[in-house]
Design a protein around this motif. Sequence first.
Motif, PDB file in Angstrom:
ATOM      1  N   ARG A 200      10.986  -2.505   3.650  1.00  0.00           N
ATOM      2  CA  ARG A 200      10.055  -1.803   4.389  1.00  0.00           C
ATOM      3  C   ARG A 200       8.302  -2.136   3.837  1.00  0.00           C
ATOM      4  O   ARG A 200       7.528  -2.074   4.391  1.00  0.00           O
ATOM      5  CB  ARG A 200      10.065  -0.309   3.758  1.00  0.00           C
ATOM      6  N   GLY A 201       8.538  -3.156   2.796  1.00  0.00           N
ATOM      7  CA  GLY A 201       7.213  -3.419   2.218  1.00  0.00           C
ATOM      8  C   GLY A 201       7.461  -4.536   1.146  1.00  0.00           C
ATOM      9  O   GLY A 201       8.580  -5.231   0.870  1.00  0.00           O
TER      10      GLY A 201
ATOM     11  N   GLY B  30       2.987   4.694   8.543  1.00  0.00           N
ATOM     12  CA  GLY B  30       3.006   4.928   7.275  1.00  0.00           C
ATOM     13  C   GLY B  30       1.787   5.331   6.539  1.00  0.00           C
ATOM     14  O   GLY B  30       1.979   5.703   5.313  1.00  0.00           O
TER      15      GLY B  30
ATOM     16  N   HIS C  10      10.199   6.414  -1.068  1.00  0.00           N
ATOM     17  CA  HIS C  10       9.183   6.353   0.237  1.00  0.00           C
ATOM     18  C   HIS C  10       9.383   7.554   0.950  1.00  0.00           C
ATOM     19  O   HIS C  10       8.162   8.139   1.446  1.00  0.00           O
ATOM     20  CB  HIS C  10      10.169   5.515   1.225  1.00  0.00           C
ATOM     21  N   ASP C  11      10.226   8.726   0.725  1.00  0.00           N
ATOM     22  CA  ASP C  11      10.146  10.018   1.303  1.00  0.00           C
ATOM     23  C   ASP C  11       9.018  10.921   0.553  1.00  0.00           C
ATOM     24  O   ASP C  11       8.560  11.773   1.405  1.00  0.00           O
ATOM     25  CB  ASP C  11      11.536  10.752   1.097  1.00  0.00           C
TER      26      ASP C  11
ATOM     27  N   SER D 144       2.043  -1.849   2.673  1.00  0.00           N
ATOM     28  CA  SER D 144       3.205  -2.441   2.244  1.00  0.00           C
ATOM     29  C   SER D 144       3.423  -2.754   0.810  1.00  0.00           C
ATOM     30  O   SER D 144       4.365  -2.593   0.397  1.00  0.00           O
ATOM     31  CB  SER D 144       2.907  -4.075   2.816  1.00  0.00           C
TER      32      SER D 144
ATOM     33  N   GLU E 191      15.351   5.550  -1.246  1.00  0.00           N
ATOM     34  CA  GLU E 191      14.808   6.661  -0.308  1.00  0.00           C
ATOM     35  C   GLU E 191      13.664   7.275  -0.776  1.00  0.00           C
ATOM     36  O   GLU E 191      12.817   7.414  -0.255  1.00  0.00           O
ATOM     37  CB  GLU E 191      16.301   7.665   0.133  1.00  0.00           C
TER      38      GLU E 191
ATOM     39  N   ARG F  95       5.828   0.160  -0.630  1.00  0.00           N
ATOM     40  CA  ARG F  95       7.017   0.285  -0.382  1.00  0.00           C
ATOM     41  C   ARG F  95       7.875  -0.850  -0.837  1.00  0.00           C
ATOM     42  O   ARG F  95       7.508  -2.029  -0.617  1.00  0.00           O
ATOM     43  CB  ARG F  95       7.115   0.415   1.293  1.00  0.00           C
ATOM     44  N   TYR F  96       9.163  -0.287  -1.051  1.00  0.00           N
ATOM     45  CA  TYR F  96      10.064  -1.585  -1.554  1.00  0.00           C
ATOM     46  C   TYR F  96      10.568  -2.187  -0.279  1.00  0.00           C
ATOM     47  O   TYR F  96      10.543  -1.799   0.920  1.00  0.00           O
ATOM     48  CB  TYR F  96      11.265  -0.755  -2.111  1.00  0.00           C
TER      49      TYR F  96
ATOM     50  N   ARG G 161       6.851  -4.013  -2.589  1.00  0.00           N
ATOM     51  CA  ARG G 161       6.588  -3.500  -3.929  1.00  0.00           C
ATOM     52  C   ARG G 161       7.446  -4.067  -4.689  1.00  0.00           C
ATOM     53  O   ARG G 161       8.682  -3.971  -4.697  1.00  0.00           O
ATOM     54  CB  ARG G 161       6.927  -1.871  -3.751  1.00  0.00           C
TER      55      ARG G 161
ATOM     56  N   LEU H 209       6.210   9.990  -0.674  1.00  0.00           N
ATOM     57  CA  LEU H 209       4.951   9.211  -0.800  1.00  0.00           C
ATOM     58  C   LEU H 209       3.970  10.167   0.447  1.00  0.00           C
ATOM     59  O   LEU H 209       4.248  10.340   1.318  1.00  0.00           O
ATOM     60  CB  LEU H 209       5.042   7.770  -0.302  1.00  0.00           C
TER      61      LEU H 209
END
Length: 263
Positions: A113-114, A166, A140-141, A106, A137, A109-110, A116, A143
């Motif tokens: 999704r999380g 994740g 996350h993509d 968590s 996008e 991710r912003y 951050r 990471l």
Amino acid sequence: MRNGLKARLAEGGMIAAAWAELGNPDVAEILVRHGWRTIVIDGEHGRGELEDWVAVARAIEAAGGEVILRLPDGSDTMIKRALDRGFRSFIVPMVNTRAQAEAVVSSFRYPKRGRRGYAAPIVRGSDWGTRPDYAREEAHDELVLMLQCEHVDAVENLDEIASVPGIDLIFIGPNDLAASAGHLERMEHPEVQALLKRVEDTAARHGIGLATVRGGGRDWADLARLGYRLVAGVNDISMLIESARRSLAELEGSATGAAPEGY
């Protein structure tokens, strides 16, 4: 894709990496220039703090290498700061439960999704605001997230940990795993080998990749055969120690039979 490591992982096969322990940009650049394309900056046991690691990462990337940062811990603040400073591939140490795994994922991710914290337009991670899709996008993509399994508790809970969405790889820390089982510096002990097998079998059931360090009776070829996706097998300090010892041995064993006085 800006994260070359993620692209290489998608291609299959095993990636060999070197540890950067000294926190020195020149040393890390030398490793890349001489063939070690993937460098793990060790923020847990190596020298330096976040800004030192950023300097090392810049040197690695300028030389054409790929950077992984092993964080000192999985705290929300540490993760947020490392992301903002531009790191994209991570190893998080000592994750022993599903709750810990969920919290770590968590933090990367912003929302939604999380969790951050947001400062995307003014951080190095977004190339100082020049990437408009970064927060939605790209962050996350791009990471790559590895959680470290290095305790018997993590092995017991690995089914639950590996089921958390994740996570890209489970990174086995064999030395600490051995120590937690009462076998410090005895990675080849049958009980430790059985624990490693349990981790490998659990990861396979969940379809999740494995990473580790070389050792414990397993060399590069062994780990490649077992399907490990990333192996960090050498480090700058050990290379320096080995070279210093070898050079001294060559001096002491030279044809003259005696080293120069005062060496």
